[in-house]
Design a protein around this motif. Structure first.
Motif, PDB file in Angstrom:
ATOM      1  N   ASP A 115      15.384   4.288   5.784  1.00  0.00           N
ATOM      2  CA  ASP A 115      14.886   3.253   4.875  1.00  0.00           C
ATOM      3  C   ASP A 115      13.749   2.495   5.564  1.00  0.00           C
ATOM      4  N   CYS A 116      12.574   2.530   4.966  1.00  0.00           N
ATOM      5  CA  CYS A 116      11.372   1.925   5.558  1.00  0.00           C
ATOM      6  C   CYS A 116      11.540   0.421   5.811  1.00  0.00           C
ATOM      7  N   ARG A 117      12.408  -0.215   5.047  1.00  0.00           N
ATOM      8  CA  ARG A 117      12.589  -1.673   5.195  1.00  0.00           C
ATOM      9  C   ARG A 117      13.369  -2.031   6.447  1.00  0.00           C
ATOM     10  N   LEU A 142      10.161   7.875   6.073  1.00  0.00           N
ATOM     11  CA  LEU A 142      10.436   6.449   5.881  1.00  0.00           C
ATOM     12  C   LEU A 142      10.428   6.178   4.387  1.00  0.00           C
ATOM     13  N   THR A 143      11.627   6.260   3.790  1.00  0.00           N
ATOM     14  CA  THR A 143      11.763   6.193   2.336  1.00  0.00           C
ATOM     15  C   THR A 143      11.653   4.760   1.814  1.00  0.00           C
ATOM     16  N   LYS A 144      11.510   4.684   0.494  1.00  0.00           N
ATOM     17  CA  LYS A 144      11.410   3.399  -0.212  1.00  0.00           C
ATOM     18  C   LYS A 144      10.201   2.598   0.281  1.00  0.00           C
ATOM     19  N   SER A 145       9.149   3.311   0.693  1.00  0.00           N
ATOM     20  CA  SER A 145       7.957   2.635   1.214  1.00  0.00           C
ATOM     21  C   SER A 145       7.271   1.793   0.147  1.00  0.00           C
ATOM     22  N   ASP A 146       7.560   2.082  -1.129  1.00  0.00           N
ATOM     23  CA  ASP A 146       6.992   1.287  -2.218  1.00  0.00           C
ATOM     24  C   ASP A 146       7.573  -0.128  -2.259  1.00  0.00           C
ATOM     25  N   LYS A 147       8.668  -0.354  -1.549  1.00  0.00           N
ATOM     26  CA  LYS A 147       9.284  -1.692  -1.521  1.00  0.00           C
ATOM     27  C   LYS A 147       8.542  -2.637  -0.569  1.00  0.00           C
ATOM     28  N   LEU A 148       7.639  -2.087   0.258  1.00  0.00           N
ATOM     29  CA  LEU A 148       6.859  -2.892   1.201  1.00  0.00           C
ATOM     30  C   LEU A 148       5.394  -2.862   0.788  1.00  0.00           C
ATOM     31  N   ASN A 149       4.623  -3.872   1.222  1.00  0.00           N
ATOM     32  CA  ASN A 149       3.183  -3.790   0.984  1.00  0.00           C
ATOM     33  C   ASN A 149       2.581  -2.817   2.006  1.00  0.00           C
ATOM     34  N   ARG A 150       1.326  -2.470   1.818  1.00  0.00           N
ATOM     35  CA  ARG A 150       0.703  -1.443   2.659  1.00  0.00           C
ATOM     36  C   ARG A 150       0.716  -1.818   4.137  1.00  0.00           C
ATOM     37  N   GLN A 151       0.440  -3.085   4.421  1.00  0.00           N
ATOM     38  CA  GLN A 151       0.407  -3.527   5.825  1.00  0.00           C
ATOM     39  C   GLN A 151       1.784  -3.408   6.470  1.00  0.00           C
ATOM     40  N   GLN A 152       2.827  -3.843   5.753  1.00  0.00           N
ATOM     41  CA  GLN A 152       4.187  -3.768   6.281  1.00  0.00           C
ATOM     42  C   GLN A 152       4.617  -2.308   6.498  1.00  0.00           C
ATOM     43  N   ALA A 153       4.313  -1.451   5.513  1.00  0.00           N
ATOM     44  CA  ALA A 153       4.699  -0.045   5.603  1.00  0.00           C
ATOM     45  C   ALA A 153       3.981   0.648   6.773  1.00  0.00           C
ATOM     46  N   MET A 156       5.555  -0.368  10.042  1.00  0.00           N
ATOM     47  CA  MET A 156       6.819   0.338  10.297  1.00  0.00           C
ATOM     48  C   MET A 156       6.562   1.786  10.697  1.00  0.00           C
ATOM     49  N   LEU A 157       5.564   2.421  10.099  1.00  0.00           N
ATOM     50  CA  LEU A 157       5.196   3.778  10.472  1.00  0.00           C
ATOM     51  C   LEU A 157       4.802   3.835  11.946  1.00  0.00           C
ATOM     52  N   ARG A 158       3.923   2.923  12.375  1.00  0.00           N
ATOM     53  CA  ARG A 158       3.459   2.897  13.769  1.00  0.00           C
ATOM     54  C   ARG A 158       4.614   2.591  14.720  1.00  0.00           C
ATOM     55  N   LYS A 159       5.480   1.651  14.339  1.00  0.00           N
ATOM     56  CA  LYS A 159       6.626   1.274  15.180  1.00  0.00           C
ATOM     57  C   LYS A 159       7.556   2.477  15.382  1.00  0.00           C
ATOM     58  N   THR A 160       7.812   3.217  14.305  1.00  0.00           N
ATOM     59  CA  THR A 160       8.706   4.373  14.390  1.00  0.00           C
ATOM     60  C   THR A 160       8.085   5.474  15.243  1.00  0.00           C
ATOM     61  N   VAL A 171       7.927  15.859  16.794  1.00  0.00           N
ATOM     62  CA  VAL A 171       8.328  14.783  15.895  1.00  0.00           C
ATOM     63  C   VAL A 171       7.151  14.447  14.975  1.00  0.00           C
ATOM     64  N   GLU A 172       7.456  14.324  13.684  1.00  0.00           N
ATOM     65  CA  GLU A 172       6.448  13.944  12.695  1.00  0.00           C
ATOM     66  C   GLU A 172       7.055  12.822  11.860  1.00  0.00           C
ATOM     67  N   VAL A 173       6.276  11.785  11.557  1.00  0.00           N
ATOM     68  CA  VAL A 173       6.778  10.646  10.784  1.00  0.00           C
ATOM     69  C   VAL A 173       5.840  10.398   9.606  1.00  0.00           C
ATOM     70  N   HIS A 174       6.423  10.230   8.401  1.00  0.00           N
ATOM     71  CA  HIS A 174       5.613   9.956   7.210  1.00  0.00           C
ATOM     72  C   HIS A 174       6.262   8.865   6.363  1.00  0.00           C
ATOM     73  N   LEU A 175       5.431   8.046   5.739  1.00  0.00           N
ATOM     74  CA  LEU A 175       5.915   7.150   4.688  1.00  0.00           C
ATOM     75  C   LEU A 175       6.261   8.009   3.480  1.00  0.00           C
ATOM     76  N   PHE A 176       7.301   7.585   2.726  1.00  0.00           N
ATOM     77  CA  PHE A 176       7.774   8.408   1.609  1.00  0.00           C
ATOM     78  C   PHE A 176       8.310   7.503   0.504  1.00  0.00           C
ATOM     79  N   SER A 177       8.061   7.895  -0.733  1.00  0.00           N
ATOM     80  CA  SER A 177       8.639   7.186  -1.872  1.00  0.00           C
ATOM     81  C   SER A 177       8.870   8.159  -3.014  1.00  0.00           C
TER      82      SER A 177
END
Length: 197
Positions: A115-117, A142-153, A156-160, A171-177
């Motif tokens: 969960d992206c949040r 990182l699911t439910k990325s639509d629940k965050l604004n672009r900056q927040q999402a 979280m992508l960079r942090k992960t 390892v590959e990481v993507h925002l997902f909704s």
């Protein structure tokens, strides 16, 4: 993408003795209860009810195998981390999942649904720890990325990505909704690449 349109349910495994033969190539989906695992599977397959979506956490209680054709399978692991599940059932799921992750030769990619949040939680890290000795590839969605604004999402992508920089294996990481279809093509392509190797 044809890999996902062919998906058909094959087995529900409740105990290790019932596991199908360890052959071919398997892509396993894992994640905390209610992180959006079933929605992600349905979205990637462009099917509404392939994997059961529930507002009640803990509904996936078996390892579900879906045939993708060409000796490939999509594997839906039980969601973890839901407190209302009895301890004995949690222990059974833990044994099923950990044994599958650590010893399944046909597992070529773990798709970890987060969960992206909230970002990576302790049980997500435990899942990655089980996988680490195998050096197998991980795709984090990182699911439910639509629940965050672009900056927040993006943060979280960079942090992960930073947290997983030293994880063994690719390892590959993507925002997902599933709602906005963010990251769907990237996830499909990442899975297809791995299956074609």
């Amino acid at each position: 993408m044809s890999l996902f349109t062919q998906l058909e349910f094959r087995y529900a495994v409740h105990q290790l003795a019932d596991m199908p033969r360890d052959q071919g190539a398997e892509v396993a989906f894992a994640g905390r209860s209610n992180a959006g695992k079933s929605t992600a599977i349905n979205t990637l397959a462009n099917r509404r009810k392939l994997a059961f979506v529930s507002k009640t956490p803990g509904r996936t209680q078996a390892i579900n195998f879906f045939d993708m054709g060409n000796q490939c399978a999509l594997v839906d692991l039980p969601g973890y981390g839901y407190a209302a599940v009895p301890l004995a059932e949690k222990a059974r799921w833990g044994e099923l999942i950990s044994t599958y992750i650590a010893s399944r030769n046909s597992l070529i990619l773990l798709v970890l649904i987060v969960d992206c949040r909230h970002g990576l939680m302790p049980l997500d890290r435990q899942m990655l720890d089980w996988l680490a000795p195998t050096h197998k590839a991980v795709l984090v969605l990182l699911t439910k990325s639509d629940k965050l604004n672009r900056q927040q999402a993006t943060a979280m992508l960079r942090k992960t990505e930073t947290e997983l920089a030293n994880h063994p294996g690719e390892v590959e990481v993507h925002l997902f909704s599933g709602t906005t279809k963010t990251g769907v093509r990237q996830a499909q392509a990442a899975i297809a690449r791995r299956l074609k190797k």
